[in-house]
Design a protein around this motif. Structure first.
Motif, short mmCIF file in Angstrom:
data_model
loop_
_atom_site.label_atom_id
_atom_site.label_comp_id
_atom_site.label_asym_id
_atom_site.label_seq_id
_atom_site.Cartn_x
_atom_site.Cartn_y
_atom_site.Cartn_z
N LEU A 1 47.52 12.06 15.57
CA LEU A 1 48.12 11.99 14.50
C LEU A 1 47.55 12.61 13.21
N GLN A 2 46.14 12.88 13.70
CA GLN A 2 45.23 13.43 12.80
C GLN A 2 45.45 14.96 12.50
N GLN A 3 45.00 15.49 11.23
CA GLN A 3 44.94 16.93 11.16
C GLN A 3 43.54 17.30 11.24
N LEU A 4 43.58 18.50 11.95
CA LEU A 4 42.19 19.18 12.07
C LEU A 4 41.19 19.30 10.97
N PRO A 5 41.65 19.68 9.67
CA PRO A 5 40.93 19.66 8.56
C PRO A 5 40.25 18.26 7.97
N ASP A 6 41.21 17.41 8.37
CA ASP A 6 40.49 16.08 7.88
C ASP A 6 39.71 15.64 9.03
N LEU A 7 39.72 15.88 10.29
CA LEU A 7 38.63 15.74 11.01
C LEU A 7 37.30 16.20 11.14
N THR B 1 58.55 23.76 21.73
CA THR B 1 57.77 24.80 21.40
C THR B 1 57.88 25.28 20.01
N SER B 2 59.21 25.06 19.47
CA SER B 2 59.17 25.40 17.95
C SER B 2 58.60 24.15 17.12
N GLY B 3 59.17 23.09 17.41
CA GLY B 3 58.57 21.94 16.75
C GLY B 3 57.28 21.48 16.72
N GLN B 4 56.51 21.62 17.93
CA GLN B 4 55.18 21.35 18.16
C GLN B 4 54.53 22.71 17.96
N GLY B 5 54.78 23.64 18.53
CA GLY B 5 54.22 25.10 18.55
C GLY B 5 54.14 25.93 17.15
N ILE B 6 55.27 25.77 16.54
CA ILE B 6 55.15 26.31 15.15
C ILE B 6 54.95 25.49 14.14
N SER B 7 55.72 24.31 13.92
CA SER B 7 55.81 23.63 13.03
C SER B 7 54.53 22.85 12.94
N GLY B 8 54.26 22.16 14.00
CA GLY B 8 53.06 21.28 14.27
C GLY B 8 51.72 22.03 14.12
N VAL B 9 51.56 23.11 14.93
CA VAL B 9 50.21 23.82 14.82
C VAL B 9 50.10 24.44 13.42
N SER B 10 51.29 24.74 12.66
CA SER B 10 51.01 25.31 11.17
C SER B 10 50.37 24.24 10.22
N HIS B 11 50.59 22.94 10.79
CA HIS B 11 50.15 21.87 10.09
C HIS B 11 48.72 21.47 10.53
N LEU B 12 48.39 22.22 11.70
CA LEU B 12 46.94 21.91 12.46
C LEU B 12 46.86 20.39 12.85
N LEU B 13 48.08 19.89 13.33
CA LEU B 13 48.17 18.54 13.92
C LEU B 13 47.31 18.35 15.25
N ILE B 14 46.68 17.67 15.47
CA ILE B 14 45.98 17.51 16.73
C ILE B 14 46.80 17.11 17.90
N GLY B 15 47.70 16.46 17.92
CA GLY B 15 48.62 16.37 18.83
C GLY B 15 49.32 17.53 19.02
N SER B 16 50.02 18.14 18.11
CA SER B 16 50.65 19.22 18.29
C SER B 16 49.78 20.66 18.93
N LEU B 17 48.53 20.64 18.87
CA LEU B 17 47.61 21.62 19.27
C LEU B 17 47.49 21.31 20.67
#
Length: 254
Positions: A44-50, A209-225
């Motif tokens: 649930l964390q974002q890459l920049p925070d980590l 693939t859109s929810g995780q691959g586009i939206s989640g990755v654009s937020h750099l969410l670890i789970g989405s990556l």
């Protein structure tokens, strides 16, 4: 997208997807959400925070890197080559994948700024199924779907899905390919179970693939990556296995 392009049995795939959503919320959602992840969970964390880096810096680095890679690949491996048969006859036309990707990214930006809403297709199926909860019987039967029944956010999700169908229709009509013929589709059972498994998997993963691959990755969410890497990794493994078994590395018979 297949529905908008008139692909045979694409409606069956949609029915399978709706059944997949029903199956998930009837039998799986309580089991999978019984123990919710803590807010400190890494997925649930974002890459920049980590990494301790400002979000805007890391987002710019990732964005510019991926855009550069896309245009470099398109330069050295022109997408037009995939549209030409061995005898030199061009079978269809297409838009630049790199430019389309940039367009999707800008659309994501528009949705986030205007509506505080990320893009996603699989949730659109959930919203469609959730409309049954307007009836008291279904509301009691599947209470976990009630949150998808009303509200502007859900309406936007459904609108985005319908717009994707319309866009696919316009694209195929404008290139004289509507409707797509049977060689691009699958039989009835494959279409149904493909849609069913796709939506069950998307709901289990919390996005497609859109929810995780586009939206989640654009937020750099670890789970989405992780989810996106698994999606593409699974596709690559399947492609290699299919090629080894059939010796059809261009997937003409798939």
């Amino acid at each position: 997208l297949h529905r908008g392009s008139g692909l045979p049995n694409s409606f069956i795939t949609c029915i399978g997807g709706i059944c997949g959503v029903l199956f998930y919320y009837l039998f799986l959602t309580e089991r999978l959400t019984k123990q919710e992840l803590s807010k400190s969970s890494i997925v649930l964390q974002q890459l920049p925070d980590l990494m301790g880096v400002k979000h805007i810096y890391l987002n710019l680095i990732f964005g510019l890197t991926f855009i550069s890679i896309a245009f470099i690949l398109e330069y050295f491996f022109p997408y037009e080559n995939d549209l030409i048969l061995s005898d030199g006859f061009q079978i269809s036309s297409a838009w630049s994948p790199a430019l389309c990707g940039v367009g999707i990214g800008l659309l994501q930006l528009f949705f986030m700024i205007s509506f505080k809403k990320s893009l996603g297709i699989s949730t659109g199926f959930t919203v469609i199924v959730a409309q049954a909860c307007r009836v008291q019987f279904f509301k009691k039967l599947i209470p976990s779907l009630e949150s998808f029944t009303y509200g502007i956010q859900n309406s936007l999700t459904l609108l985005f899905a319908l717009a994707a169908i319309a866009g696919s229709f316009i694209s195929t009509v404008s290139t004289n390919q509507f409707p797509l013929n049977e060689k691009y589709g699958a039989n009835v059972w494959s279409s149904f179970f493909g849609g069913f498994l796709l939506l069950v998997g998307a709901r289990c993963a919390g996005g497609c693939t859109s929810g995780q691959g586009i939206s989640g990755v654009s937020h750099l969410l670890i789970g989405s990556l992780i989810a996106t890497a698994a999606m593409f990794g699974g596709g690559i493994v399947f492609a290699i296995g299919y090629g080894l078994i059939t010796n059809d590395w261009h997937f003409h018979d798939l």
